[in-house]
Write an enzyme that holds these catalytic residues in place. Structure first.
Site, short mmCIF file in Angstrom:
data_model
loop_
_atom_site.label_atom_id
_atom_site.label_comp_id
_atom_site.label_asym_id
_atom_site.label_seq_id
_atom_site.Cartn_x
_atom_site.Cartn_y
_atom_site.Cartn_z
N LYS A 22 0.83 -1.21 0.00
CA LYS A 22 0.00 0.00 0.00
C LYS A 22 0.87 1.27 0.00
CE LYS A 22 -2.01 2.20 3.93
NZ LYS A 22 -1.39 3.41 4.00
N ASN A 23 1.84 1.31 0.90
CA ASN A 23 2.57 2.57 1.04
C ASN A 23 3.53 2.83 -0.12
OD1 ASN A 23 1.12 3.23 3.26
ND2 ASN A 23 2.63 2.52 4.75
N CYS A 117 -5.71 8.44 8.12
CA CYS A 117 -5.79 7.93 9.48
C CYS A 117 -5.40 9.01 10.48
CB CYS A 117 -4.85 6.75 9.65
SG CYS A 117 -5.51 5.23 8.97
N ARG A 122 -0.03 15.38 12.32
CA ARG A 122 0.81 14.83 11.25
C ARG A 122 1.34 15.99 10.41
NH1 ARG A 122 -1.82 9.27 9.03
NH2 ARG A 122 0.23 9.15 8.08
N ASP A 306 3.61 0.62 12.07
CA ASP A 306 2.32 0.11 11.56
C ASP A 306 2.02 -1.30 12.06
OD1 ASP A 306 1.97 2.49 10.29
OD2 ASP A 306 2.74 1.79 8.36
N ILE A 328 7.33 6.71 16.71
CA ILE A 328 7.07 7.51 15.51
C ILE A 328 5.92 8.49 15.72
CG2 ILE A 328 6.54 7.45 13.03
CD1 ILE A 328 9.14 5.99 13.59
N ARG A 398 -9.16 0.31 3.42
CA ARG A 398 -8.22 1.25 2.79
C ARG A 398 -6.91 0.55 2.46
NH1 ARG A 398 -6.50 5.72 6.24
NH2 ARG A 398 -4.98 5.61 4.58
N1 EPU Z 1 7.11 14.31 10.49
C1 EPU Z 1 7.41 15.63 10.75
N2 EPU Z 1 7.38 16.51 9.70
C2 EPU Z 1 7.06 16.12 8.43
C3 EPU Z 1 6.76 14.76 8.18
C4 EPU Z 1 6.79 13.88 9.24
O1 EPU Z 1 7.70 16.02 11.88
O2 EPU Z 1 7.07 16.97 7.54
C5 EPU Z 1 7.16 13.35 11.60
C6 EPU Z 1 5.80 12.70 11.88
O3 EPU Z 1 5.02 13.51 12.75
C7 EPU Z 1 6.19 11.39 12.47
C8 EPU Z 1 7.51 11.05 11.76
O4 EPU Z 1 7.98 12.27 11.21
O5 EPU Z 1 6.47 11.56 13.82
C9 EPU Z 1 7.40 10.03 10.63
O6 EPU Z 1 6.42 10.42 9.70
P1 EPU Z 1 6.49 10.00 8.16
O7 EPU Z 1 6.54 11.25 7.36
O8 EPU Z 1 7.57 9.01 7.98
O9 EPU Z 1 5.08 9.32 7.98
P2 EPU Z 1 4.18 9.37 6.68
O10 EPU Z 1 5.01 9.42 5.47
O11 EPU Z 1 3.12 10.40 6.83
C10 EPU Z 1 4.14 6.80 6.31
C11 EPU Z 1 3.09 5.75 6.17
C12 EPU Z 1 2.47 5.45 7.53
C13 EPU Z 1 3.56 5.04 8.50
C14 EPU Z 1 4.67 6.09 8.54
C15 EPU Z 1 5.86 5.68 9.36
C16 EPU Z 1 2.30 6.19 3.96
C17 EPU Z 1 1.21 6.66 3.09
N3 EPU Z 1 2.07 6.21 5.25
O12 EPU Z 1 3.47 7.95 6.79
O13 EPU Z 1 1.62 4.35 7.30
O14 EPU Z 1 3.01 4.90 9.78
O15 EPU Z 1 5.15 6.36 7.20
O16 EPU Z 1 6.39 4.49 8.89
O17 EPU Z 1 3.34 5.77 3.48
C18 EPU Z 1 -0.27 3.01 7.59
O18 EPU Z 1 0.07 2.40 6.56
O19 EPU Z 1 -1.16 2.61 8.37
C19 EPU Z 1 0.41 4.26 7.90
C20 EPU Z 1 -0.09 5.16 8.72
#
Ligand code: EPU
Length: 417
Positions: A22-23, A117, A122, A306, A328, A398
């Site tokens: 998915k991701n 989610c 975020r 996750d 995280i 999803r």
């Molecule tokens: N963060 C910041 N600033 C940013 C971006 C992130 O401070 O600009 C922080 C977040 O608050 C968090 C950490 O960095 O504490 C990691 O966030 P990341 O950006 O890595 O998360 P994401 O890209 O929004 C993806 C997955 C999530 C998964 C996380 C961590 C996707 C679409 N989503 O989210 O997956 O939990 O990486 O591995 O790729 C799920 O599949 O259920 C899911 C939520």
């Protein structure tokens, strides 16, 4: 509103095939906006996030069709719009990838802040920092992120936090920029590598994905015309591995890259669960005596956040007291109250869940509060005495393809009603 009705108490046995990640796919479909010709993406999972993204790209003007059940062809040549409205993106966190992709393509993008989610704040500050370093002006106006650049020029960007989304988004925006972009402290997740491989297959020049320094040499265009196969979903794989261990079953989880689930395999072994690894599968054999364990979620190759909620269910069945520290997300414990209704003994202190092994859970009506919380509750239902009704299963749809069908094939009693 649909729900899953799960009758617990049956060990899962047999083989299960894992779908595309998915991701990965939620980044690669938007990445196709950057491709100048047609491209083909294989191993597409049949999940609602994919359906949402396909309809967003169609609304933007892309031609998309399924060549077969899991092969999608996308031609973005005729996309004229660089605007994704709230209506289009509200159900999908990963719609933030439209920012990098549209900016990279048009030097301009207007994308509403995403939904998805909810487990705490975020932020997207690291995405914005990257876009600005490449020369874009960014402002947030009435919930819409507006990006514009006269030209995009490669830059050296040090990420303050390791972010999957920001790493990929900067890659998307930089792929056609002038000169070289270097992302330091980049995310090393397998899906970052998958997106880089997709872009390279289409004509990009990205090196170092999978390490913490990624170098992107801008290219004038991405001719495309080739195909790419999405990597297997390590979180779906992990979910089935945990379900096998929790039900004391014997399940071979197939079509995966075992290396991607190594942090989980190691923890399962520590918990006295048998894990046998093959070239593209792992076999998980449950045990009558699950040992307690401490887990901390971390960026890859650490233990994946996750898989935190599903793992907590397993720890409820362990001998003694375990902890899960969420490294995280600020707030990923909403599932705890639901599990407590099934007899779990869990105390949350800040980012730590202290889980007392209770040996067994009992069926109850519960509601999914997000995608992985939903998966955890399904696993809880599989091990609980009696019947569990899991509500809000739209979250589960999803990200998991036909989870009830796959579990039923393994001997579970689960129906969608
Ligand atoms: N963060 C910041 N600033 C940013 C971006 C992130 O401070 O600009 C922080 C977040 O608050 C968090 C950490 O960095 O504490 C990691 O966030 P990341 O950006 O890595 O998360 P994401 O890209 O929004 C993806 C997955 C999530 C998964 C996380 C961590 C996707 C679409 N989503 O989210 O997956 O939990 O990486 O591995 O790729 C799920 O599949 O259920 C899911 C939520």
């Amino acid at each position: 509103m649909e729900k899953f009705v799960v009758t617990g108490g049956r060990p899962l046995e047999g083989e299960v095939n894992i779908n595309g990640a998915k991701n990965s796919v939620v980044a690669i479909i938007p990445a196709a906006i950057l491709v100048d010709g047609p491209c083909t993406i294989e191993n597409i999972p049949n999940i609602n996030d994919v359906k949402t993204l396909i309809s967003i790209l169609k609304d933007l003007g892309a031609e998309i069709k399924f060549e077969s059940k899991d092969t999608l062809s996308i031609n973005s040549q005729n996309i004229k719009s660089y605007t994704a409205t709230y209506d289009m993106v509200k159900c999908l966190r990963a719609s933030y990838y439209l920012m990098g992709a549209l900016l990279g393509r048009f030097k301009k993008a207007e994308v509403s802040l995403p939904g998805g989610c909810d487990f705490g704040f975020r932020p997207i500050d690291q995405h914005i920092k990257g876009f600005e370093a490449l020369g874009a002006k960014v402002k947030i106006d009435h919930g819409v992120v507006k990006l514009e650049a006269e030209k995009l020029v490669g830059a050296q960007i040090y990420m303050d936090v390791v972010s999957v989304g920001a790493t990929i988004n900067i890659m998307l925006a930089a792929v056609k920029a002038e000169g070289t972009t270097i992302i330091e402290n980049a995310s090393k997740e397998p899906h970052v590598v998958d997106v880089a491989n997709f872009l390279n297959a289409m004509g990009a020049n990205i090196k170092g994905a999978g390490t913490d320094v990624i170098k992107i040499k801008g290219v004038p265009g991405l001719p495309g015309g080739t195909s790419h196969s999405i990597i297997p979903d390590m979180i779906e794989a992990g979910t089935f591995m945990i379900a096998a261990a929790a039900t004391k079953g014997d399940v071979t989880v197939k079509n995966i890259i075992p290396k991607h689930v190594e942090s989980l395999s190691a923890k399962l072994v520590e918990m006295n669960v048998k894990v046998q690894e093959g070239g593209d599968y792992v076999r998980v054999i449950g045990t009558d005596k699950i040992e307690r364990a401490n887990i901390k979620t971390l960026p890859y190759p650490g233990f994946p956040t996750d898989l935190h909620p599903p793992t907590s269910v397993l720890l409820c069945l362990a001998d003694g007291t375990s902890t899960v520290t969420e490294g995280i997300w600020d707030s990923r414990f909403q599932y705890v109250d639901e599990l407590k209704r099934m007899g779990a003994k869990i105390k949350v202190e800040g980012r730590i869940a202290i889980i007392e092994g209770v040996g067994k859970l009992s069926g109850a009506p519960v509601k999914a509060t997000d995608l992985r919380a939903g998966a955890a509750l399904v696993i809880a239902g599989l091990v609980a005495e009696g019947v569990t009704e899991v509500y809000n299963i739209r979250y589960i749809d999803r990200g998991y393809e036909n989870i009830e069908g796959k579990l039923s094939k393994l001997g579970a009693q689960i129906v969608r009603k």
